[in-house]
Design a protein around this motif. Structure first.
Motif, short mmCIF file in Angstrom:
data_model
loop_
_atom_site.label_atom_id
_atom_site.label_comp_id
_atom_site.label_asym_id
_atom_site.label_seq_id
_atom_site.Cartn_x
_atom_site.Cartn_y
_atom_site.Cartn_z
N VAL A 1 41.69 46.21 -38.56
CA VAL A 1 41.07 46.57 -39.56
C VAL A 1 41.18 45.14 -40.97
CG1 VAL A 1 40.97 48.42 -41.49
CG2 VAL A 1 42.22 49.01 -38.86
N LEU A 2 42.03 45.08 -40.70
CA LEU A 2 41.70 43.77 -42.04
C LEU A 2 40.67 42.77 -41.38
CD1 LEU A 2 45.42 43.18 -42.49
CD2 LEU A 2 43.82 44.08 -44.08
N GLN A 3 40.64 42.59 -39.91
CA GLN A 3 39.91 41.89 -40.04
C GLN A 3 38.63 41.60 -39.30
OE1 GLN A 3 40.69 38.44 -38.68
NE2 GLN A 3 38.54 37.79 -38.37
N GLN A 4 37.86 42.71 -39.60
CA GLN A 4 36.98 43.85 -39.51
C GLN A 4 36.58 43.52 -40.71
OE1 GLN A 4 37.90 47.65 -37.72
NE2 GLN A 4 36.03 47.60 -36.59
N ILE A 5 36.90 43.72 -41.67
CA ILE A 5 36.87 43.64 -43.37
C ILE A 5 36.10 42.66 -44.09
CG2 ILE A 5 37.30 44.01 -45.60
CD1 ILE A 5 39.71 46.03 -44.58
N GLU B 1 35.20 40.25 -42.18
CA GLU B 1 33.52 39.94 -40.61
C GLU B 1 32.83 40.86 -41.56
OE1 GLU B 1 35.01 40.65 -37.02
OE2 GLU B 1 35.79 38.50 -37.51
N ASN B 2 32.72 41.74 -42.77
CA ASN B 2 31.94 42.80 -43.39
C ASN B 2 31.46 43.37 -42.30
OD1 ASN B 2 32.19 41.54 -45.95
ND2 ASN B 2 31.43 40.20 -45.13
N VAL B 3 32.57 44.21 -41.30
CA VAL B 3 32.11 45.21 -40.82
C VAL B 3 32.92 46.12 -40.72
CG1 VAL B 3 32.33 45.85 -37.94
CG2 VAL B 3 32.29 43.51 -38.45
N PRO B 4 31.64 47.32 -40.98
CA PRO B 4 32.58 48.57 -41.71
C PRO B 4 33.54 49.55 -41.03
CG PRO B 4 29.88 49.15 -41.38
CD PRO B 4 30.95 48.08 -40.75
N VAL B 5 34.68 49.96 -41.89
CA VAL B 5 35.87 50.65 -40.80
C VAL B 5 35.61 51.83 -40.01
CG1 VAL B 5 37.38 49.01 -41.95
CG2 VAL B 5 37.07 51.58 -42.56
#
Length: 71
Positions: free
Chosen positions: A33-37, A39-43
């Protein structure tokens, strides 16, 4: 993607006293989840809800719709 973060979520969490280490250690948010944030990917909705809980805010305080971003 037309939905994007309008704040720096990790900086906001840090300002609220939640380092990435603390988030992982206390199992508040996982590394993926932190990596998604980062990379500006919605969680997921569940994780967005957790972020809102930690920051005491609404989803609209974190996300915005940008019609031009989807083109």
């Amino acid at each position: 993607m037309p939905v994007k973060y309008k704040i720096d979520v990790l900086a906001a969490l840090k300002d609220a006293g939640y380092s990435t280490y603390k988030l992982r250690k206390e199992k508040l948010l996982g590394e993926s989840v932190l990596q998604q944030i980062r990379e500006n990917v919605p969680v997921s909705w569940a994780n967005l809800g957790r972020i809102c809980e930690l920051l005491n805010c609404q989803p609209g305080d974190i996300l915005e719709y940008d019609q031009d971003a989807g083109e």
